[in-house]
Design an enzyme around this catalytic site. Sequence first.
Site, mmCIF file in Angstrom:
data_model
loop_
_atom_site.group_PDB
_atom_site.id
_atom_site.type_symbol
_atom_site.label_atom_id
_atom_site.label_comp_id
_atom_site.label_asym_id
_atom_site.label_seq_id
_atom_site.Cartn_x
_atom_site.Cartn_y
_atom_site.Cartn_z
ATOM 1 N N ASP A 14 -48.141 -20.250 -19.651
ATOM 2 C CA ASP A 14 -48.267 -20.817 -21.002
ATOM 3 C C ASP A 14 -47.129 -21.776 -21.349
ATOM 4 O OD1 ASP A 14 -50.354 -18.961 -21.111
ATOM 5 O OD2 ASP A 14 -49.092 -17.450 -22.058
ATOM 6 N N GLU A 187 -58.459 -21.407 -27.026
ATOM 7 C CA GLU A 187 -57.129 -20.874 -27.339
ATOM 8 C C GLU A 187 -56.068 -21.913 -26.983
ATOM 9 O OE1 GLU A 187 -56.452 -17.476 -24.782
ATOM 10 O OE2 GLU A 187 -57.513 -18.441 -23.132
#
Length: 545
Positions: A14, A187
Amino acid sequence: MKIKNPVLRGFNPDPSILRVGDMYYIANSTFEWFPGVRLHSSKDLVHWKMLPSILDSKELIDMTGDPSSGGVWAPDLSYADGKFWLVFSDVKTVNGPFKDCINYLTTANNIEGPWSKPIKLDATGFDASLFHDTDGKKYLVQQTWDQREYKNTFNGITLTEFDPLSQRLLPQTRKVIYRGTDVKVLEGPHVYKINGYYYLFAAQGGTGWSHQEIVARSKSLVLGTFITEPDGPFITNFDTPDFELQKQGHGSLVNTLDGEWYYASLCSRPWHHKNESAWDPRGWCTLGRETSIQKVEWDSDGWPRVVGGHGGLISVPGPHADKKYLTSKPNNSRHDEFLSSKLDNDWQTLRQPFTKKLGYIKNKKLVLKGNQSLSSLFDVSLLASRWQAFNFDATTKIKYEPYSYQQMAGLVNFYNDKHYSWVFITYNEVTKHRVIEVAQNNNNIYTSFLKDNAVEIPNEIKEVWLKTCIRKDYYYYMYSFDGKDWNRISIDLDAAILSDDYVMQTSGGFFTGAMVGLASVDCTGFELPAEFDYFDYKELDENLL
């Protein structure tokens, strides 16, 4: 110079990439591992230097009781108004219909802190980022969670204005600005304003083999309609099963001083057992989700495209580089003799800081107090660092005098509370001797491999050397009574059990990666300490094995 992917090896998912002046920064998720938010810096996107993690105290993050793969998700690092801003999620529920999480904001004038006490923003969904618009307004952009069983749980990207004066969100401004495509599982959103457009980058498809990043844009952030990039997705490896990098998607965009563009993405590198297909299953990612960087160019219609195609490249043309800034080593081998009372940046603990509750460093020795088992979500005396190569040896020397079979200390390979193995010293109450045992927890099925044939430690031996040897698809343990003559314990363990892909078969929390470290357990509650002399992690060349 060339960027060689992955640039951050081992569990570094991420990525939130940022440039301030001539310095680049990447912040990565750490989940239940403390301290929270792993941080690196670079001047050339090629060589990366690890900085102290940001959330380094219980005042900044309290993960007590957080489930495995809960904790710190998708930190977003930005710079505006002369300071750094960090938004992060602390996720308290991983499995089931609800995703209990709290989104926080902390700021600092310097990247190495001190960071302010986090402000609670909301709990709408995870993967929140903060967008600083050119008119001075600020917006929280986030995934939106829907617990209703008759809806898709990923219910679009929500935009909410943030008032920096009152330090709070303005709920009346909240709206869903984009719902993604039929791929769903939307997301990881980030917004950028480029050439009069607002570009929304977001991940889709889940964080497995079908993972991808898509781009949409609008002339207006609040009032406009976001149109998805044609001929997408922006990046994915769903249709490149033979490529070394897989799962590329969730990440963020950065531009250089010279006006070049790059995209930092999570990625994984699977391996296969000899009897398995390379396509289905696609493999096992014991190193977890790593960080890659791809170069980006803009087409004639103003859409971003990954150089080399949406599957990306291993070797990427780098920007203009300052060759004096060569901070990274050729590999990540390290040796720690615990010469300082402060742990180096490679070490992490589970859910809480390394304090005297867990242990301490004294007289150049690491002392770990015996605490709860490796299956606990609370007080665990485990000091661990990432697997960052497919082949390595890790070694330690331990002094330990258990008097109960409930007391154990040794060398651990760990994914989460349900998936780990270790070689450890314990006590045999029948023979009245210390012994060496190897055990594995495989989805909460605990197996002691040696049992009555555990290796007996002679009474005159005060210190024992322990080693683990990782060989991509399997690994094993060794011991020595003098540090010179090594004995291999004849148990070969399947490394796949410590992979994202194995864990995801039974759990919704499969977001970290294999770790190796030192542990001390005392289920009697008397906190018997174990003393470790050093820790050595040595990466090996696969071609020489």
